[in-house]
Write a protein that holds these residues in place. Structure first.
Motif, PDB file in Angstrom:
ATOM      1  N   UNK A 146     -16.343  25.193   7.747  1.00 30.52           N
ATOM      2  CA  UNK A 146     -15.215  24.756   6.928  1.00 30.52           C
ATOM      3  C   UNK A 146     -14.863  23.296   7.178  1.00 30.52           C
ATOM      4  N   UNK A 147     -14.755  22.955   8.460  1.00 35.80           N
ATOM      5  CA  UNK A 147     -14.388  21.570   8.753  1.00 35.80           C
ATOM      6  C   UNK A 147     -15.509  20.622   8.331  1.00 35.80           C
ATOM      7  N   UNK A 196     -24.931  18.455  17.620  1.00 35.98           N
ATOM      8  CA  UNK A 196     -23.930  19.041  16.734  1.00 35.98           C
ATOM      9  C   UNK A 196     -24.316  20.490  16.460  1.00 35.98           C
ATOM     10  N   UNK A 204     -16.899  26.674  22.719  1.00 32.35           N
ATOM     11  CA  UNK A 204     -16.756  26.546  21.266  1.00 32.35           C
ATOM     12  C   UNK A 204     -15.863  25.375  20.840  1.00 32.35           C
ATOM     13  N   UNK A 205     -15.017  24.902  21.749  1.00 35.74           N
ATOM     14  CA  UNK A 205     -14.136  23.796  21.385  1.00 35.74           C
ATOM     15  C   UNK A 205     -14.651  22.434  21.847  1.00 35.74           C
ATOM     16  N   UNK A 213     -16.507  18.909  21.786  1.00 36.66           N
ATOM     17  CA  UNK A 213     -16.805  17.947  20.729  1.00 36.66           C
ATOM     18  C   UNK A 213     -18.206  18.214  20.218  1.00 36.66           C
ATOM     19  N   UNK A 214     -18.375  18.216  18.907  1.00 32.81           N
ATOM     20  CA  UNK A 214     -19.700  18.452  18.362  1.00 32.81           C
ATOM     21  C   UNK A 214     -19.866  19.855  17.825  1.00 32.81           C
ATOM     22  N   UNK A 215     -18.937  20.748  18.157  1.00 32.41           N
ATOM     23  CA  UNK A 215     -19.014  22.083  17.572  1.00 32.41           C
ATOM     24  C   UNK A 215     -18.026  22.134  16.396  1.00 32.41           C
ATOM     25  N   UNK A 216     -18.558  22.199  15.215  1.00 30.93           N
ATOM     26  CA  UNK A 216     -17.747  22.237  14.003  1.00 30.93           C
ATOM     27  C   UNK A 216     -17.746  23.643  13.425  1.00 30.93           C
ATOM     28  N   UNK A 217     -16.672  24.041  12.778  1.00 30.15           N
ATOM     29  CA  UNK A 217     -16.769  25.189  11.888  1.00 30.15           C
ATOM     30  C   UNK A 217     -17.376  24.647  10.585  1.00 30.15           C
TER      31      UNK A 217
END
Ligand SMILES: Cc1cc2nc3c(=O)[nH]c(=O)nc-3n(C[C@H](O)[C@H](O)[C@H](O)COP(=O)(O)OP(=O)(O)OC[C@H]3O[C@@H](n4cnc5c(N)ncnc54)[C@H](O)[C@@H]3O)c2cc1C
Ligand SMILES: Cc1cc2nc3c(=O)[nH]c(=O)nc-3n(C[C@H](O)[C@H](O)[C@H](O)COP(=O)(O)OP(=O)(O)OC[C@H]3O[C@@H](n4cnc5c(N)ncnc54)[C@H](O)[C@@H]3O)c2cc1C
Ligand code: SF4
Ligand code: SF4
Ligand code: FES
Lengths: 468, 274
Positions: free
Chosen positions: A263-264, A393, A254-255, A257-261
């Motif tokens: 919100x972000x 992404x 989940x952390x 690069x390419x995994x966004x919440x």
């Protein structure tokens, strides 16, 4: 479309429909999708209203907009007067006309809806508010008689803004504390430009400022300023800080690069205007295959936003089926028209990366179980069946949780087991003189419910101050 | 608006700026940071609060020009204003009587080390500092750290001053004669990674101040997430200080590099414009 004739009753004119910009323009720009009514359409639509002696529509509106009266003014072509009429009860009409889930609120309760399509109350509200903004108001804001009270409002989302506007209209001195550098809450950082243009949000906030409300930005209560200090300096406090924390999936990768919440992703795009990079300094990655996880408004907004950043393929992955999707129907339709691919009955189990950067998302295939006692069909895994979707992404939109910034260092403020602030019937928290409302009390809900809460709290605050 | 009261160049690409911000100065504590934005189209960037005066209502920040925002910041003059600034953010350092505290500062990490070292000294700790930089003129806060430290060791990559080598070499030097109760290691992520490998070998409890990319700085977005001890934390609200020996450094390093191409583009285009 005209269902009324088939029922053999009085024939009603069909509901007016506004135009939208072309699909091509939609997916290559951030322009607002529906264009809104023309004045002629507005009058035609207003003429459909039955002017009921008992207007049920108002029961469906949490802030009790005088719907019947404003529509009557529209019918006479008195658009500005109609807008001012709405503003007596609703300080954000252009916002609500666009994002209220009217089909579940005012329009659901509309009497005409029983025999034909309900009056397009939201579109009319949007039309008159926009008309007033373009034509300019003749409204004189009469400064109300000053009351000797000072109130702090924490958070400038719809709950805080509404509470502040109501108090200011009653003559109270109001200061809003906002953590970000721009006011508006989700209206500013969450809901995208193509659904709610930011100049419209700004216009409605300017109106609230013109009522005398002062907005202090860059003030995160509980971080750079304590709640205690605020309580000390004001006669009463309203907390409307929303439910802004992203819920995490807590699965492998989940952390990367390419995994966004969501919100972000949405904050970068909407608040920081990353879609205009490099004209604006904040970057956003433009992927070619984007997967959005979730099925609510936030997921839909993220997916439609992703498409507009130039992605070749945007997939929305939801663990139930279309009929269970909590998003608004209108949004689902728009997303389909724009070419978003829907994958139902899949639940993410792993983000797969190479060199710490996302390559694909692995999903567990699900099926709906037999209905349980409540009649709900729960998604359950189909053992051994998984599915891989390539993605550079991924955006997670699986809900939000209460923001603990204020409550964690202030144990006297009672919260429930999920971290939301507890209030009594008057919206007062466990601390005397401290009120709360909106998403931080109810959990993620809607703009209009947050506004309703802000308004109710303002009335309670006034009563509290006068009895103090 | 936050007025710039004073500006000073402190290294070839480094600046110290004094900003009028009475509210921030009022509650700032060692270990905390702020987030600022230099223009209407600007990015929000985090910077450590290096120094402050509650009575005179100012704060100091120190930064190195590495990209567009720090470049724009370096071009502001005394009397100019920063449009947005929020702070203090993050948890303050735990200032206690540990005994002997070692500060391992790499490059601009010295900016974060200085206020913590001062507070530790005041609390009665013995303060040992290793200050490292690539070359002599890149050393910052040397004078201030000398004043605050019982022992100050300088290292430079090129040997132009002090020990030739890295901060970890300075640490080895100290370890010959001292017993360290706790170490603070702050600097570029790579430096923190390798230096804390050294302290691990010597079983010295070590704290690092992590510097992931942030957006809001209030726990709302998750941009700043880091992995420590296998768990995910949001550095802006859960940190920025963490146990060095539990940090997933490779993840931090790759997340810091995620926008490399965009950052380069932004920086080059602003250099061309000016
Ligand atoms: C992407 C998205 C799309 C949505 N679409 C719709 C829609 O179409 N229709 C609809 O009705 N609803 C929609 N919603 C839900 C709706 O936006 C929310 O229910 C509503 O905004 C809640 O209002 P609020 O005032 O309680 O909080 P928010 O709007 O969340 O505002 C809270 C404000 O408080 C600030 N704040 C937080 N903590 C602090 C602090 N410690 N100190 C100071 N300030 C603080 C925040 O920065 C923020 O500005 C959507 C939500 C999202 C995220
Ligand atoms: C809590 C915290 C405190 C900080 N304190 C200081 C400080 O006191 N002084 C100081 O000079 N810097 C500090 N930083 C780092 C600072 O935020 C970055 O240097 C800044 O964001 C770069 O912005 P830019 O637009 O100039 O460069 P960008 O174009 O954003 O980046 C250019 C280069 O800097 C690297 N970079 C980007 N963001 C960061 C980051 N957050 N940390 C480290 N490298 C980064 C990029 O990988 C790239 O190589 C701190 C960071 C955090 C999270
Ligand atoms: S505010 Fe929302 S619910 Fe109320 S009348 Fe307007 S659109 Fe309907
Ligand atoms: S219920 Fe419907 S028809 Fe009746 S007044 Fe309201 S909008 Fe008009
Ligand atoms: S910077 Fe957004 S959560 Fe930390």
């Amino acid at each position: 479309m005209n269902q009324s004739s088939s029922k053999g009753r009085k024939k009603f004119n069909p509901r007016q429909k506004d135009k939208s910009i072309s699909i091509n323009e939609r997916i290559s720009t951030f322009k607002e999708v529906p264009l809104g009514f023309t004045p002629e359409q507005a009058i035609l639509e207003a003429e459909r209203c039955l002017q009921c002696s008992r207007p049920r529509c108002v029961d469906g509106c949490p802030v009790m907009v005088p719907i019947k009266d404003f529509i009557s003014l529209v019918k006479e072509g008195k658009f500005i007067e109609a807008s001012l009429k709405i503003k007596e009860k609703n300080a954000l009409p252009a916002v609500c006309g666009r994002v209220c889930p009217q089909e579940d609120q005012c329009e659901k309760a509309c009497v005409l809806g029983k025999v034909a399509e309900p009056v397009a109350i939201g579109k009319l509200e949007r039309f008159v508010a926009d008309y007033e903004a373009v034509q300019g108001t003749k409204e004189e804001i009469k400064p109300p008689e000053r009351l000797p009270y000072k109130v702090a409002v924490i958070g400038s989302g719809p709950a805080g803004l509404t509470c502040a506007a109501e108090l200011a209209k009653s003559g109270v001195e109001v200061y809003i504390y906002e953590a970000l550098h721009e006011p508006g809450g989700v209206l500013t950082y969450g809901i995208p430009e193509f659904r709610l243009p930011k100049n419209i949000v700004k216009r409605e906030i300017d109106y609230i400022i013109s009522l005398g409300v002062k907005i202090l930005t860059n003030q995160a209560v509980g971080a750079n300023i304590s709640l205690n200090e605020i309580i000390r300096n004001y006669d009463a406090v309203f907390i409307g800080v929303g439910a802004g924390l992203p819920r995490m999936l807590n699965i492998e990768g989940e952390n990367l690069n390419g995994v966004y919440t969501a919100n972000e992703y949405l904050t970068r795009i909407n608040l920081m205007k990353a879609y205009l990079f490099p004209e604006y300094d904040t970057p956003i990655k433009r992927g070619s295959e984007i997967v959005v996880i979730g099925g609510g408004n936030v997921a839909l907004d993220a997916a439609r936003t992703a498409l507009r950043t130039g992605a070749k393929k945007v997939t929305l992955a939801y663990r139930r089926t279309e009929s269970e999707m909590p998003a608004r129907k209108e949004e689902i339709e728009h997303a389909k028209e724009e070419g978003i691919v829907f994958e139902f009955l899949v639940s993410p189990i792993r983000f797969i990366g190479k060199n710490n950067t996302l390559r694909a998302v692995e999903f567990q295939v699900m099926e709906l179980s037999e209905p349980d006692e409540s009649g709900r069909r729960k998604p359950v895994p189909v053992i051994g069946k998984t599915k891989l979707i390539n993605a550079d992404i991924a955006i997670t939109a699986i809900g939000t949780v209460a923001n603990p910034l204020i409550t964690k260092n202030f144990k006297k403020l009672k919260t429930n087991s999920r971290g939301y602030i507890e209030v009594d019937d008057n919206m007062m928290t466990s601390l005397k003189g401290v009120f709360a409302g909106g998403d931080i009390v109810t959990g993620a809900a809607t703009v209009i419910l947050a506004m309703g809460a802000g308004k109710k709290a303002a009335q309670s605050i006034l009563a509290y101050l006068k009895n103090k | 608006m936050f007025e710039i009261l004073r500006k000073k160049q402190i290294s070839p690409e480094g600046f110290l700026i004094r900003i009028k911000a009475p509210q921030v100065a009022q509650t700032a504590r060692p270990g905390q940071f702020l987030i600022l934005r230099v223009s209407e189209t600007g990015e929000r960037i985090p910077l450590t609060i290096v120094n402050w005066s509650r009575s005179r209502g100012y704060i100091d920040i120190a930064f190195q020009v590495v990209g567009k925002t720090t470049y724009l910041l370096s071009k502001l003059k005394e009397g100019d204003a920063i449009i947005d600034l929020i702070g203090p953010l993050g948890n303050p350092s735990k200032i206690e009587r540990y005994g002997t505290v070692a500060f391992l500062a790499g490059g601009f990490g010295a900016a974060a080390v200085l206020p913590i070292a001062r507070a530790m000294r005041k609390k009665g700790n013995r303060v040992l500092t290793v200050l490292g930089a690539r070359s002599k003129n890149y050393l910052i806060f040397e004078k201030e750290l000398k004043k605050t430290s019982d022992v100050l060791i300088i290292t430079t990559d090129d040997g132009s001053k002090g020990i030739r080598g890295f901060v970890k070499d300075g640490l080895s030097e100290i370890l010959n004669s001292e017993k360290i109760d706790i170490a603070y290691c702050i600097g570029p992520a790579v430096m923190m990674k390798f230096t804390s490998e050294e302290t691990r070998k010597h079983s010295i409890p070590t704290i690092v101040s992590l510097n992931p990319i942030m957006v809001d700085g209030t726990g709302m977005c998750g941009s700043c997430r880091v992995e420590v001890g296998g768990k995910t934390y949001f550095a802006c609200v859960d940190g920025p200080e963490f146990d060095a020996h539990l940090v997933n450094w490779d993840l931090l390093l790759s997340r810091l590099n995620y926008y490399k191409d965009e950052e380069k583009l932004a920086y080059e285009s602003i250099l061309k414009q000016r």
